[in-house]
Structure formats: structure tokens, C-alpha cells
Enzyme design. Structure first.
Site, PDB file in Angstrom:
ATOM      1  CG  ASP A  23      41.465  43.567  39.398  1.00  0.00           C
ATOM      2  OD1 ASP A  23      42.102  43.829  38.360  1.00  0.00           O
ATOM      3  OD2 ASP A  23      40.464  42.820  39.422  1.00  0.00           O
ATOM      4  CG  ASP A  25      37.707  45.032  33.907  1.00  0.00           C
ATOM      5  OD1 ASP A  25      36.660  45.432  33.383  1.00  0.00           O
ATOM      6  OD2 ASP A  25      38.829  45.474  33.614  1.00  0.00           O
ATOM      7  CG  ASP A 198      38.011  39.812  40.187  1.00  0.00           C
ATOM      8  OD1 ASP A 198      37.305  39.186  39.375  1.00  0.00           O
ATOM      9  OD2 ASP A 198      38.898  40.607  39.828  1.00  0.00           O
TER      10      ASP A 198
END
Length: 255
Positions: A23, A25, A198
Site C-alpha cells: 500500500d 499512503d 495500514d
């Protein structure tokens, strides 16, 4: 059963037979006030290039951003990529998906709404619309209400909740589906899948790699995740990535 993020071990360093999915950001990059405000450290681009080569190309970015935006952020790299939470894959961007004409009306109404809440943001992604309230917490409830009501005008669309964001997007695609598709192609095929993310939107990816006996890595300490390992923050991810890049590049040089 979800794991306690405070007790999850860090992931081991990558092996030559792994396929890595990152991922962006909140994972590779620290959050900024706006999506355009993120900072990409120069050495991160070098480390990604080094690790991509050491894994014979089996490294991909998996993001809610458009692939075009990922290419701009990580230029001159053009890594294998999944964009818009699975709606785009490297190849013809957004193939098979055209925005309904009603989306322009919803976008205009969303912009009118966020104008009432300084710090709130509408992100136009072409075929999806993301409503952000990270810098305007008071806007969270109004934006939720707006997104729910907008579905009436957008058949085939659903809502995807993230960290301080809700997104209007076509149904039927997620990061897990896209990771599975990449694992059946090219240099990714036959490798141990490892996904690092996240957000709530990364859980589909965690489920997919767990089902394949791979490694899922949560960044941060969010409760209720299916991840099997954890790293503290994006800085820890970048340090792990750098160590892995040099270790694998060294192995490749020896062989």
C-alpha cells in the site's frame, strides 16, 4: 479471530521467492494534509527500484490512488500497480469502467458540501469520489450522510470506508481480487505473497495472502486486523524495505 496489533511480530526480511505488495499512503508514505502534499523520499525510489530488480519484477504498489498518480509520485519508476482499490491494474487504466453521467452531478454537490467545512476535501479520481475529513473532523457525519444518499443516484456503486475518508466507487472489486489476479501472472506466479498495508481497505488484501499462506503486515496499531505481522509506522516500513533491498541485491550479486 483478529490479532492484537500490539503483540504482532515484525515480518522477517524478504526472501528471493517472495512477491511483495505495498500500500502507499500510510504505509510507504506518511500522511499529509492533502493527497497532493505527500513527500516521497528520494532514497525510497532507489530502494524500490533495487528491490524490484532483485525480485525479478515481483513487487507491486496497491493503492487507492490512480495508477497515473502513482507513476507521478514515484517517477521515473513505473512499477506493477493496482490503483483505485482494485479498479485499475497496470495496463489500460480503468479498463472496463466508465463513470456514469450522474457522477458529475454528485461530484458538484459534494464540492458544495465540503465548502461549508474548512479542511474537508473532495478527491475526484475519475470513476470514484473520495470525501476526506482528516482536517475537518466535524464534517465526518455530514459526509457520511451525503455519501449514503448519493448511492440513490449511482446504481452499481457502493461505499468504502477508510481512515478519515469515505469513497463512492463501483461495486465488485477490491485489493484482494487484484492481488490474486497479479499472482497468476508473470514474475508474481508461484511466489509467496506478502502484503503490507495500514487501512481498513487493505483487509481484503490481508485475507487473500493469508488464504495463500503468505504474510500480511499491518502498519500501525489498528485493532481488528487479520494481519499476521506488524510494523510501527511508514518510517519502519521504509527501513525494513531498505534493509531488504540491500540484502537481496547482495545475494543476487553473489549468485
Amino acid at each position: 479471530m483478529s490479532a492484537d496489533p500490539n503483540r504482532l511480530p515484525p515480518p522477517p526480511l524478504p526472501q528471493a521467492g517472495w512477491a511483495l505488495f505495498f500500500d502507499v499512503d500510510g504505509t510507504l508514505l506518511d500522511f499529509a494534509h492533502t493527497p497532493e502534499g505527500v513527500h516521497v523520499p528520494g532514497d525510497l525510489v532507489d530502494d524500490l527500484q533495487r528491490l524490484h530488480e532483485a525480485l525479478d519484477g515481483a513487487l507491486a504498489l496497491v493503492s487507492g490512488r490512480r495508477i497515473e498518480d502513482l507513476d507521478a509520485l514515484f517517477a521515473p519508476l513505473q512499477l506493477p500497480a493496482i490503483g483505485l482499490h482494485g479498479l485499475q491494474r497496470r495496463g489500460p487504466p480503468g479498463a472496463g469502467h466508465a463513470p456514469p453521467h450522474e457522477l458529475a452531478t454528485v461530484l458538484a454537490a459534494a464540492r458544495d458540501l465540503v465548502a461549508k467545512y474548512p479542511g474537508a476535501l473532495v478527491e475526484d479520481k475519475g470513476i470514484t469520489i473520495a470525501l476526506h475529513w482528516r482536517n475537518a473532523p466535524v464534517a465526518e457525519e455530514p459526509l457520511h450522510e451525503f455519501a449514503n444518499s448519493a448511492l440513490i443516484d449511482l446504481p452499481g456503486y457502493g461505499l468504502q470506508l477508510g481512515r478519515d475518508v469515505i469513497e463512492l466507487r463501483p461495486d465488485g472489486h477490491d485489493k484482494g481480487d487484484a492481488i490474486a489476479a497479479l499472482l497468476d501472472t508473470g514474475s508474481f506466479h508461484g511466489r509467496l505473497p506478502v502484503f503490507i498495508g495500514d487501512d481498513f481497505t487493505d483487509e481484503h488484501g490481508f485475507d487473500e495472502v493469508n488464504a495463500r499462506h503468505g504474510i500480511s503486515v499491518l502498519v500501525g496499531a489498528r485493532a481488528g486486523s487479520a494481519a499476521t505481522h506488524a510494523l510501527h509506522d511508514p518510517a519502519a516500513v521504509r527501513a525494513w524495505l531498505r534493509e531488504a533491498a540491500f540484502a537481496l541485491a547482495g545475494e543476487a550479486a553473489v549468485t
